[in-house]
Design an enzyme around this catalytic site. Structure first.
Site, PDB file in Angstrom:
ATOM      1  N   TYR A  37      13.121 107.023  22.364  1.00  0.00           N
ATOM      2  CA  TYR A  37      13.630 105.971  23.250  1.00  0.00           C
ATOM      3  C   TYR A  37      13.996 106.588  24.602  1.00  0.00           C
ATOM      4  O   TYR A  37      13.846 105.963  25.642  1.00  0.00           O
ATOM      5  CB  TYR A  37      14.858 105.312  22.622  1.00  0.00           C
ATOM      6  CG  TYR A  37      14.499 104.475  21.425  1.00  0.00           C
ATOM      7  CD1 TYR A  37      14.099 103.147  21.577  1.00  0.00           C
ATOM      8  CD2 TYR A  37      14.535 105.007  20.137  1.00  0.00           C
ATOM      9  CE1 TYR A  37      13.761 102.369  20.491  1.00  0.00           C
ATOM     10  CE2 TYR A  37      14.201 104.238  19.034  1.00  0.00           C
ATOM     11  CZ  TYR A  37      13.812 102.924  19.212  1.00  0.00           C
ATOM     12  OH  TYR A  37      13.476 102.161  18.136  1.00  0.00           O
ATOM     13  N   ARG A  51      19.354 102.427  25.843  1.00  0.00           N
ATOM     14  CA  ARG A  51      19.886 101.252  25.138  1.00  0.00           C
ATOM     15  C   ARG A  51      19.065 100.027  25.510  1.00  0.00           C
ATOM     16  O   ARG A  51      18.707  99.228  24.652  1.00  0.00           O
ATOM     17  CB  ARG A  51      21.341 101.009  25.539  1.00  0.00           C
ATOM     18  CG  ARG A  51      22.263 102.127  25.155  1.00  0.00           C
ATOM     19  CD  ARG A  51      22.403 102.268  23.681  1.00  0.00           C
ATOM     20  NE  ARG A  51      23.627 101.705  23.178  1.00  0.00           N
ATOM     21  CZ  ARG A  51      23.698 101.170  21.968  1.00  0.00           C
ATOM     22  NH1 ARG A  51      22.642 101.062  21.259  1.00  0.00           N
ATOM     23  NH2 ARG A  51      24.804 100.742  21.495  1.00  0.00           N
ATOM     24  N   ASN A  60      10.054  91.993  22.811  1.00  0.00           N
ATOM     25  CA  ASN A  60       8.660  92.088  23.242  1.00  0.00           C
ATOM     26  C   ASN A  60       7.847  90.911  22.710  1.00  0.00           C
ATOM     27  O   ASN A  60       7.814  90.652  21.520  1.00  0.00           O
ATOM     28  CB  ASN A  60       8.054  93.425  22.780  1.00  0.00           C
ATOM     29  CG  ASN A  60       7.841  93.437  21.283  1.00  0.00           C
ATOM     30  OD1 ASN A  60       8.573  92.765  20.572  1.00  0.00           O
ATOM     31  ND2 ASN A  60       6.876  94.156  20.812  1.00  0.00           N
ATOM     32  N   CYS A  68       5.070  99.338  19.334  1.00  0.00           N
ATOM     33  CA  CYS A  68       6.492  99.655  19.447  1.00  0.00           C
ATOM     34  C   CYS A  68       6.958 100.505  18.268  1.00  0.00           C
ATOM     35  O   CYS A  68       8.017 101.100  18.309  1.00  0.00           O
ATOM     36  CB  CYS A  68       7.301  98.365  19.534  1.00  0.00           C
ATOM     37  SG  CYS A  68       6.835  97.132  18.310  1.00  0.00           S
ATOM     38  N   HIS A  69       6.128 100.571  17.215  1.00  0.00           N
ATOM     39  CA  HIS A  69       6.517 101.362  16.041  1.00  0.00           C
ATOM     40  C   HIS A  69       6.401 102.861  16.328  1.00  0.00           C
ATOM     41  O   HIS A  69       6.887 103.681  15.586  1.00  0.00           O
ATOM     42  CB  HIS A  69       5.634 100.977  14.853  1.00  0.00           C
ATOM     43  CG  HIS A  69       4.188 101.195  15.092  1.00  0.00           C
ATOM     44  ND1 HIS A  69       3.383 100.245  15.689  1.00  0.00           N
ATOM     45  CD2 HIS A  69       3.394 102.265  14.863  1.00  0.00           C
ATOM     46  CE1 HIS A  69       2.157 100.733  15.778  1.00  0.00           C
ATOM     47  NE2 HIS A  69       2.135 101.956  15.298  1.00  0.00           N
ATOM     48  N   SER A  74      15.599 110.128  18.915  1.00  0.00           N
ATOM     49  CA  SER A  74      15.486 111.530  19.348  1.00  0.00           C
ATOM     50  C   SER A  74      15.666 112.503  18.191  1.00  0.00           C
ATOM     51  O   SER A  74      15.176 113.615  18.230  1.00  0.00           O
ATOM     52  CB  SER A  74      16.534 111.832  20.413  1.00  0.00           C
ATOM     53  OG  SER A  74      16.310 111.018  21.544  1.00  0.00           O
ATOM     54  N   GLU A  97      -1.234 106.400  10.983  1.00  0.00           N
ATOM     55  CA  GLU A  97      -1.761 106.990  12.214  1.00  0.00           C
ATOM     56  C   GLU A  97      -1.660 108.509  12.198  1.00  0.00           C
ATOM     57  O   GLU A  97      -2.141 109.181  13.088  1.00  0.00           O
ATOM     58  CB  GLU A  97      -0.994 106.428  13.416  1.00  0.00           C
ATOM     59  CG  GLU A  97      -1.198 104.926  13.568  1.00  0.00           C
ATOM     60  CD  GLU A  97      -0.401 104.383  14.749  1.00  0.00           C
ATOM     61  OE1 GLU A  97       0.361 105.153  15.340  1.00  0.00           O
ATOM     62  OE2 GLU A  97      -0.554 103.193  15.049  1.00  0.00           O
TER      63      GLU A  97
END
Length: 100
Positions: A37, A51, A60, A68-69, A74, A97
Site C-alpha cells: 500500500y 490509508r 474501486n 487490487c488483489h 508492507s 499468479e
DNA sequence: TTCCTGACGCTCG
DNA sequence: GCGAGCGCCAGGA
C-alpha cells in the site's frame, strides 16, 4: 479488456485524481508481482496516504478489471479485500499468479 | 463545513 | 520476537 479502456472508464467515473492514480498504479502492477500500500501511495503521489489507498481500492468501480488483489501490506500480509471471496480469493489469485 | 472511519505503517513496551 | 498504541491522508455522512 485493455488498459486504455479501463483508463477511459476511470475518466467516466467522477473520482478525484488521487483516487484514479491509485487505480492506475494498481494496473501497472505486473502479473505475478505484488506491491505494498505504501508503494501504491508513493506512485499515487502521496507516500503517506497509504490509508487513503485502501479507501480508494475499496471504492474501486472496476474491481474485476483492476488487480487490487496484488496490493498487500508492507509486512507481507494479505491485508483485507472487499472483492468477491474476500481474503481467501485474494490469496488464491496471488497463488495462481505465482506471486506467493 | 466539521467529525469519524478506514483494504495501513511505524515505533514503543 | 510479538503485541498494543499512535499517526499519516483522503473520502463519506
Amino acid at each position: 479488456m485493455g488498459r486504455k479502456t479501463i483508463l477511459a472508464k476511470l475518466e467516466g467515473y467522477r473520482m478525484s485524481e488521487f483516487r484514479k492514480r491509485v487505480l492506475v498504479a494498481t494496473l501497472s502492477i505486473p502479473r505475478g508481482e505484488t506491491r505494498t500500500y505504501k508503494q501504491v501511495a508513493a506512485m499515487a503521489g502521496s507516500p503517506d496516504a497509504y490509508r487513503a489507498v485502501g479507501t480508494a481500492l475499496k471504492n474501486n468501480p472496476l474491481s474485476p478489471a483492476i488487480p487490487c488483489h496484488r496490493v498487500i501490506k508492507s509486512d507481507g500480509s494479505i491485508g483485507n479485500y472487499s472483492g468477491n471471496g474476500g481474503r481467501a480469493a485474494k490469496l488464491r489469485l496471488l497463488k495462481s499468479e505465482g506471486a506467493v
